[in-house]
Write a protein that holds these residues in place. Structure first.
Motif, PDB file in Angstrom:
ATOM      1  N   VAL A  93      -2.395 -17.101  -7.843  1.00 39.28           N
ATOM      2  CA  VAL A  93      -1.797 -15.841  -8.273  1.00 39.28           C
ATOM      3  C   VAL A  93      -1.868 -14.856  -7.106  1.00 39.28           C
ATOM      4  N   LEU A  94      -0.724 -14.389  -6.650  1.00 33.52           N
ATOM      5  CA  LEU A  94      -0.676 -13.345  -5.627  1.00 33.52           C
ATOM      6  C   LEU A  94      -0.615 -11.993  -6.318  1.00 33.52           C
ATOM      7  N   MET A  95      -1.444 -11.052  -5.873  1.00 30.57           N
ATOM      8  CA  MET A  95      -1.471  -9.719  -6.464  1.00 30.57           C
ATOM      9  C   MET A  95      -1.173  -8.699  -5.368  1.00 30.57           C
ATOM     10  N   TYR A  96      -0.181  -7.846  -5.623  1.00 31.26           N
ATOM     11  CA  TYR A  96       0.267  -6.869  -4.620  1.00 31.26           C
ATOM     12  C   TYR A  96       0.108  -5.444  -5.124  1.00 31.26           C
ATOM     13  N   VAL A 154      -6.835 -16.464  -6.168  1.00 29.55           N
ATOM     14  CA  VAL A 154      -6.219 -15.146  -6.086  1.00 29.55           C
ATOM     15  C   VAL A 154      -5.941 -14.800  -4.627  1.00 29.55           C
ATOM     16  N   LYS A 155      -4.698 -14.428  -4.349  1.00 29.79           N
ATOM     17  CA  LYS A 155      -4.327 -13.877  -3.052  1.00 29.79           C
ATOM     18  C   LYS A 155      -4.051 -12.387  -3.247  1.00 29.79           C
ATOM     19  N   LEU A 156      -4.697 -11.556  -2.460  1.00 27.10           N
ATOM     20  CA  LEU A 156      -4.453 -10.123  -2.514  1.00 27.10           C
ATOM     21  C   LEU A 156      -3.617  -9.697  -1.316  1.00 27.10           C
ATOM     22  N   VAL A 157      -2.593  -8.903  -1.592  1.00 28.53           N
ATOM     23  CA  VAL A 157      -1.741  -8.333  -0.542  1.00 28.53           C
ATOM     24  C   VAL A 157      -1.697  -6.832  -0.790  1.00 28.53           C
ATOM     25  N   LEU A 158      -2.377  -6.070   0.058  1.00 26.74           N
ATOM     26  CA  LEU A 158      -2.491  -4.627  -0.126  1.00 26.74           C
ATOM     27  C   LEU A 158      -2.023  -3.942   1.145  1.00 26.74           C
ATOM     28  N   GLU A 159      -0.938  -3.172   1.040  1.00 27.94           N
ATOM     29  CA  GLU A 159      -0.370  -2.563   2.242  1.00 27.94           C
ATOM     30  C   GLU A 159      -0.566  -1.053   2.268  1.00 27.94           C
ATOM     31  N   GLY A 160      -0.298  -0.461   3.442  1.00 25.68           N
ATOM     32  CA  GLY A 160      -0.541   0.950   3.636  1.00 25.68           C
ATOM     33  C   GLY A 160       0.654   1.745   4.102  1.00 25.68           C
ATOM     34  N   GLN A 161       1.870   1.263   3.802  1.00 26.61           N
ATOM     35  CA  GLN A 161       3.043   2.038   4.197  1.00 26.61           C
ATOM     36  C   GLN A 161       4.203   1.799   3.241  1.00 26.61           C
ATOM     37  N   GLU A 162       3.926   1.750   1.962  1.00 30.01           N
ATOM     38  CA  GLU A 162       4.973   1.450   0.988  1.00 30.01           C
ATOM     39  C   GLU A 162       5.876   2.634   0.704  1.00 30.01           C
ATOM     40  N   GLU A 163       5.322   3.837   0.705  1.00 26.79           N
ATOM     41  CA  GLU A 163       6.037   4.984   0.171  1.00 26.79           C
ATOM     42  C   GLU A 163       7.217   5.448   1.023  1.00 26.79           C
ATOM     43  N   PHE A 164       7.207   5.183   2.315  1.00 29.23           N
ATOM     44  CA  PHE A 164       8.247   5.753   3.173  1.00 29.23           C
ATOM     45  C   PHE A 164       8.992   4.690   3.969  1.00 29.23           C
ATOM     46  N   GLY A 165       9.101   3.509   3.419  1.00 26.70           N
ATOM     47  CA  GLY A 165       9.801   2.456   4.126  1.00 26.70           C
ATOM     48  C   GLY A 165       8.870   1.771   5.097  1.00 26.70           C
ATOM     49  N   SER A 166       8.922   0.472   5.120  1.00 25.43           N
ATOM     50  CA  SER A 166       7.953  -0.285   5.897  1.00 25.43           C
ATOM     51  C   SER A 166       8.590  -1.546   6.440  1.00 25.43           C
ATOM     52  N   PRO A 167       8.240  -1.946   7.665  1.00 24.99           N
ATOM     53  CA  PRO A 167       8.692  -3.250   8.160  1.00 24.99           C
ATOM     54  C   PRO A 167       8.243  -4.388   7.255  1.00 24.99           C
ATOM     55  N   PHE A 168       7.167  -4.161   6.497  1.00 28.90           N
ATOM     56  CA  PHE A 168       6.670  -5.204   5.613  1.00 28.90           C
ATOM     57  C   PHE A 168       7.651  -5.503   4.482  1.00 28.90           C
ATOM     58  N   ASP A 169       8.520  -4.539   4.162  1.00 30.60           N
ATOM     59  CA  ASP A 169       9.511  -4.766   3.107  1.00 30.60           C
ATOM     60  C   ASP A 169      10.357  -5.999   3.372  1.00 30.60           C
TER      61      ASP A 169
END
Length: 459
Positions: A93-96, A154-169
């Motif tokens: 289960v991946l959790m984001y 469990v895989k956790l994926v927690l990012e720090g630039q979601e709110e204003f557009g991110s290369p991770f998108d």
């Protein structure tokens, strides 16, 4: 990793364990909210790394053994990638979620300072409580409940630039192996209202269009030329008015709209949440869910025009507007954008031709329903809240959901979280109800167990 599935905890055992964790989780949430982790230009980046490091410490305390960082060029903070192995043969289960927040520029509208978490009326108030630090904490709580040995991997994926557009998108399709999973829980959403557990099953897409025209070599005095010289601004206004009928329904052919049959806001709830002035009608016809989730919406989000103060008596020589189109979750955004462009290009307001330019598009998302993870999530939510779980959609888009769906199309995508429709995310006095947070911890733990049970003995 063990090859033995653990004995499932009973519902009462899960609830008792979650209740025992709440003082710690509440303190951890408050500590995280105190950090102004804003990931946009003009704000310091140090708080982002501070929030990142605090979460890593929390994960270590929760028994997470494998924690890495994913560095993507252009990001201001790394993506936390963590793995907790489950029993041999258990599903993954991946959790984001994300730990960045939007600014709190409207400080005067807050009842307490936005980055000084305040507990009152069973809630914690502060910027990022609901969007989406409570969701991060609920994941940590669910893992802590199993002492670092959950019944699933469990895989956790927690990012720090979601709110204003991110290369991770756009990153997951480049490295799909990092995100391989049987099911994904995207915890950047919440329930329709407090006390009503809700699974989000669809997100609208989005398309942008710029429409403009030039009619004169320069603005002209309207006393001398008005009445015959073609006014670009008037023509543009006339064109924009054609996008809706007299009821406020979108009047562009080729846009998908269907009735919404899941959970939804009542009209009174929607009026309250949207802060609609007393006595004013809503736009459009049909159910609220149909208007904001399973049908299109068109908004003029920008228009070039002189301000009222200091306006000059002149016929406008040029006019320009940007139009945003929200698209049915199953309609390709490019197809919907093309329909809007066809509509605008066919218009001849006062005999004038418009120039229409396609902008960005982003497809919506519609989750597959009825799979083992979907059924396990509905059951877990219903048991945790003590109410049958409903289905809702989101009017806004979460680009990463589409990227994850492209990277791992076989994984079931589940959207549920610790917040609710009254949390006032991005606004003043954002809050998360502690009871909803506790129930979200219980729901995630129950989901792990129920989903693991569908795999037991099959691998």
């Amino acid at each position: 990793m063990t090859d033995v599935f653990p004995q499932p905890l009973t519902l009462s055992q899960v609830k008792e364990a979650a209740a025992g964790l709440m003082p710690t989780l509440e303190a951890e949430l408050a500590a995280l909210v105190r950090i102004p982790s804003i990931a946009t230009e003009g704000f310091p980046i140090e708080p982002l790394f501070e929030a990142h490091d605090l979460i890593v410490d929390m994960l270590i305390a929760a028994g997470v053994p494998e924690i890495d960082d994913l560095q993507i060029p252009g990001k201001t903070a790394p993506v936390i990638l963590a793995t907790v192995p489950g029993p041999m043969g258990s599903p993954t289960v991946l959790m984001y979620s994300h730990y960045d927040v939007v600014p709190a520029d409207d400080v005067e509208l807050w009842d307490s300072p936005p980055f000084e978490p305040s507990k009152r009326d069973g809630a914690i108030y502060g910027r990022g409580t609901a969007d989406s630090k409570a969701n991060v904490i609920s994941m940590i709580g669910a893992l802590s409940l199993f002492n670092g040995a959950p019944p699933v991997t469990v895989k956790l994926v927690l990012e720090g630039q979601e709110e204003f557009g991110s290369p991770f998108d756009n990153y997951p399709p480049e490295a799909p192996e990092l995100f391989a999973a049987d099911a994904m829980v995207i915890a950047d959403v919440g329930s329709v209202r407090p006390g009503s557990p809700t699974l989000t099953v669809a997100l609208r897409g989005s398309a942008q269009v710029i429409v403009e025209l030039t009619t004169l070599g320069a603005d002209k005095h309207n006393g001398l030329y008005g009445g015959a010289a073609p006014d670009a601004r008037l023509a543009l206004i006339r064109a924009l008015a054609s996008l809706h009928d007299d009821n406020g329904d979108v009047a562009v052919d080729g846009l998908l709209r269907e009735p919404w049959t899941g959970s939804s806001y009542t009209e009174d709830e929607f009026r309250t949440l949207a802060e609609i002035r007393d006595g004013l009608p809503l736009l459009g016809t049909g159910g609220i869910g149909e208007r904001i989730w399973s049908g299109p919406a068109i908004t003029v989000t920008g228009i070039d025009a002189p301000p009222v103060d200091g306006a000059v008596n002149a016929v406008a020589s040029t006019a320009r507007a940007v139009v945003n189109l929200r698209v049915h979750p199953r309609q390709p955004a490019a197809d919907a954008q093309a329909a809007l462009i066809r509509h605008l290009e066919a218009l001849r307001p006062f005999g004038l031709q418009l120039t229409v330019t396609a902008g960005e598009t982003g497809d919506g998302f519609a989750a597959a329903e009825g799979g083992p993870a979907f059924d396990a999530a509905l059951s877990a939510l219903s048991q945790s809240w003590g109410e049958p779980a409903g289905l809702m959609a989101g009017g806004g888009s979460i680009p990463l959901v589409m990227a994850l769906d492209t990277a791992v199309p076989t994984a079931e995508k589940l959207l549920f979280g610790a917040t609710d429709g009254y949390a006032n995310i991005h606004g003043p006095n954002e809050r998360v109800l502690l009871d909803e947070l506790e129930k979200a911890v219980v729901a995630k733990a129950l989901f792990f167990q129920e989903y693991a049970h569908t795999f037991e003995g099959k691998k």
